[in-house]
Design an enzyme around this catalytic site. Sequence first.
Site, PDB file in Angstrom:
ATOM      1  N   THR A 104     -16.012  59.104  66.652  1.00 15.01           N
ATOM      2  CA  THR A 104     -15.260  60.346  66.625  1.00 15.01           C
ATOM      3  C   THR A 104     -14.190  60.336  67.692  1.00 15.01           C
ATOM      4  O   THR A 104     -13.928  59.300  68.295  1.00 15.01           O
ATOM      5  CB  THR A 104     -16.212  61.539  66.798  1.00 15.01           C
ATOM      6  OG1 THR A 104     -15.476  62.729  66.601  1.00 15.01           O
ATOM      7  CG2 THR A 104     -16.829  61.538  68.161  1.00 15.01           C
ATOM      8  N   GLU A 135      -6.535  71.329  63.422  1.00 10.77           N
ATOM      9  CA  GLU A 135      -5.291  71.980  63.848  1.00 10.77           C
ATOM     10  C   GLU A 135      -4.614  72.676  62.665  1.00 10.77           C
ATOM     11  O   GLU A 135      -4.230  72.045  61.684  1.00 10.77           O
ATOM     12  CB  GLU A 135      -4.346  70.954  64.461  1.00 10.77           C
ATOM     13  CG  GLU A 135      -4.833  70.472  65.820  1.00 10.77           C
ATOM     14  CD  GLU A 135      -3.994  69.354  66.406  1.00 10.77           C
ATOM     15  OE1 GLU A 135      -4.121  69.116  67.610  1.00 10.77           O
ATOM     16  OE2 GLU A 135      -3.232  68.718  65.661  1.00 10.77           O
ATOM     17  N   ASN A 161       1.786  70.198  66.231  1.00 12.07           N
ATOM     18  CA  ASN A 161       2.074  68.810  66.590  1.00 12.07           C
ATOM     19  C   ASN A 161       3.552  68.527  66.806  1.00 12.07           C
ATOM     20  O   ASN A 161       3.899  67.523  67.429  1.00 12.07           O
ATOM     21  CB  ASN A 161       1.494  67.884  65.509  1.00 12.07           C
ATOM     22  CG  ASN A 161      -0.007  67.761  65.634  1.00 12.07           C
ATOM     23  OD1 ASN A 161      -0.514  67.060  66.496  1.00 12.07           O
ATOM     24  ND2 ASN A 161      -0.724  68.492  64.792  1.00 12.07           N
TER      25      ASN A 161
END
Length: 406
Positions: free
Chosen positions: A189, A275, A401
């Site tokens: 991860t 996100e 981002n």
Amino acid sequence: MKIIDAGITTPKGFKAAGFFGGIRRKKDDMSLIYSEVPANCAAVFTKNTVKAAPILLDIEILKNTNLIQAIVINSGNANACTGKKGLEDAKTMVETVREVLKLDKDRVLVSSTGVIGSPLPIDKITKSIKENYKKLGNTIEDSNNVANAIMTTDTFQKKASVEIEIEGKKVTIAGIAKGSGMIHPNMGTMLAYITTDINISHKLLDELLKESTKDSYNMISVDGDTSTNDSLIVLANKMAGNKEINIKDENYYKFKEAFDYINLSLAKQIIKDGEGAGKFIEVNIKGAKTKKDAREFAKSVISSSLVKTAFFGEDANWGRIVCALGYTEIDFSLEKFSINIENKENKIDLMKDGIPLVFSEEKALEILKMKEIKVNISLGEGTESATAWGCDLSYDYVKINGSYRS
């Protein structure tokens, strides 16, 4: 197995601290996880060929030993693509922790997460470690401080804890993770840490970790990007007092069930905090020829940007799902193919045995408006199955981002 509300310090003999190291403007950005005794360590790291300095250093350390006693972590700076100086800084972090905790050589690992390509403010970091290591404690607050300090764009802590009983001894397993973007693991991860007081051989712990990641972290995707810093580190310090588990007996499988639960819980929490994500999507593949094929089909669908944007737009465009299956280049027959979507209340078939169905767009929209959606795909090629988890791809992901460094 008993699910408990606990933290990374709940297993016997573990302490932790989260504190400010001067990397970020205000938020705590440094963490220490410490075992009172050397612990068996198993770890998996990113398969990205561009590996951050901490990854390179940890790999070298673990070539020399299976026993680790502390992990030092920073957020806000990935220490990636930072050349020789970056590796020196990672070593300085390790050495500083080793000195203040008076540990033997090769007993400390290091992790970093954040912006790529910027040098660490190493003087601030070493000063902070020397000032704050005494904060190590075993309270829930200490655990929560660490879970907070490792976060970057995360909006909530990711943590999971369970208790089991082995030979009359209470065994605890606890985990924390961070990650909400650049999520497409091919190992373990983003950053995840698991502590347990079980007594288990390093060989079995290592084998179990690699197997457990296949159906948890390696089956999630937020955006298709594999980080330079992905790390999953497990410490087992034997302080529960059970007889060492060194064969795959009843005790091993009892621990395996709990360990798999921790990993899957953390993986799902990462997806739910993707996100800009608004929807949690589960893709179930049934009827594949092999387990490997099933995993590849599920991961291909959940990783497709076109599939993700269709879910964001609440469009039952099953053609994108079929197309994503084809990305794998694994043969399957459309004549045996069936697909449906569902949530807790409704279910609708979109294609059955290769024949597109006339379905209610209104009913499909009701399902797609929900926060959690399942996509069930039957291939009719064999008996193997797999599940992958992901989220939609939204405007907010681009916004987050597009200004990540600022």
